[in-house]
Design a protein around this motif. Structure first.
Motif, mmCIF file in Angstrom:
data_model
loop_
_atom_site.group_PDB
_atom_site.id
_atom_site.type_symbol
_atom_site.label_atom_id
_atom_site.label_comp_id
_atom_site.label_asym_id
_atom_site.label_seq_id
_atom_site.Cartn_x
_atom_site.Cartn_y
_atom_site.Cartn_z
ATOM 1 N N ARG A 1 0.858 -1.233 0.058
ATOM 2 C CA ARG A 1 -0.058 0.120 -0.025
ATOM 3 C C ARG A 1 1.101 1.151 0.065
ATOM 4 O O ARG A 1 0.569 2.176 -0.716
ATOM 5 C CB ARG A 1 -1.027 -0.008 1.222
ATOM 6 C CG ARG A 1 -2.187 -0.933 1.170
ATOM 7 C CD ARG A 1 -3.025 -0.543 2.075
ATOM 8 N NE ARG A 1 -4.107 -1.802 2.332
ATOM 9 C CZ ARG A 1 -5.337 -1.707 1.690
ATOM 10 N NH1 ARG A 1 -5.633 -0.616 1.183
ATOM 11 N NH2 ARG A 1 -5.814 -2.648 1.852
ATOM 12 N N SER B 1 2.378 1.612 -3.483
ATOM 13 C CA SER B 1 1.119 2.157 -4.298
ATOM 14 C C SER B 1 0.916 3.505 -4.083
ATOM 15 O O SER B 1 0.838 4.243 -5.086
ATOM 16 C CB SER B 1 0.185 1.238 -4.251
ATOM 17 O OG SER B 1 0.203 -0.015 -4.500
ATOM 18 N N TYR C 1 -0.807 6.205 -6.770
ATOM 19 C CA TYR C 1 -2.081 5.943 -6.421
ATOM 20 C C TYR C 1 -2.570 6.401 -5.303
ATOM 21 O O TYR C 1 -2.401 5.811 -4.230
ATOM 22 C CB TYR C 1 -2.175 4.409 -6.399
ATOM 23 C CG TYR C 1 -1.874 3.868 -7.618
ATOM 24 C CD1 TYR C 1 -3.039 3.429 -8.762
ATOM 25 C CD2 TYR C 1 -0.652 3.218 -8.161
ATOM 26 C CE1 TYR C 1 -2.777 2.623 -9.801
ATOM 27 C CE2 TYR C 1 -0.478 2.541 -9.350
ATOM 28 C CZ TYR C 1 -1.383 2.321 -10.108
ATOM 29 O OH TYR C 1 -1.084 1.907 -11.234
ATOM 30 N N ASP C 2 -3.198 7.469 -5.103
ATOM 31 C CA ASP C 2 -3.711 8.124 -4.022
ATOM 32 C C ASP C 2 -4.896 7.420 -3.453
ATOM 33 O O ASP C 2 -4.964 7.731 -2.114
ATOM 34 C CB ASP C 2 -4.418 9.844 -4.509
ATOM 35 C CG ASP C 2 -3.125 10.753 -4.917
ATOM 36 O OD1 ASP C 2 -2.163 10.325 -4.667
ATOM 37 O OD2 ASP C 2 -3.541 11.447 -5.673
ATOM 38 N N ASP C 3 -5.428 6.468 -3.910
ATOM 39 C CA ASP C 3 -6.500 5.861 -3.100
ATOM 40 C C ASP C 3 -6.060 4.689 -2.577
ATOM 41 O O ASP C 3 -6.835 3.735 -2.361
ATOM 42 C CB ASP C 3 -7.665 5.651 -3.958
ATOM 43 C CG ASP C 3 -7.461 4.868 -5.399
ATOM 44 O OD1 ASP C 3 -6.349 4.785 -5.614
ATOM 45 O OD2 ASP C 3 -8.459 4.398 -6.235
ATOM 46 N N ALA C 4 -4.740 4.420 -2.529
ATOM 47 C CA ALA C 4 -4.077 3.159 -1.971
ATOM 48 C C ALA C 4 -4.443 2.699 -0.499
ATOM 49 O O ALA C 4 -4.720 1.643 -0.277
ATOM 50 C CB ALA C 4 -2.588 3.150 -2.317
#
Length: 86
Positions: free
Chosen positions: A47, A50, A55-58
């Motif tokens: 996470r 990521s 990936y900001d929504d990791a």
């Protein structure tokens, strides 16, 4: 509990096989939600990687809820509760 001599351990040196089955069962039960994250090391590192790669929504699940803390806090709290119950 599988390797405790006060219990009835698996016979014929089957303890590693039975422990493997338990790990696979946990992974099959929670693999969809957590990506087979059965301990904090298997979840937090990917996470974080990521998130650092864009990936900001990791940190969120598929519904947008913050989910990253569940595989981190869950095993720690569950281990303490399990040890206390034992």
């Amino acid at each position: 509990a599988l390797t405790d001599l006060l219990n009835t351990p698996p016979s014929a040196n089957l303890a590693p096989f039975v422990i493997g089955l338990v790990v696979v069962a946990i992974g099959m039960a929670f693999g969809t939600n957590a990506g087979y994250a059965i301990n904090p090391a298997r979840d937090f590192g990917p996470r974080l990687a990521s998130f650092l790669t864009g990936y900001d929504d990791a940190w969120r699940d598929q519904y947008g809820n913050l989910y990253f803390w569940v595989p981190i806090v869950g095993p720690l709290v569950g281990g303490v509760i399990g040890a206390g119950m034992y």
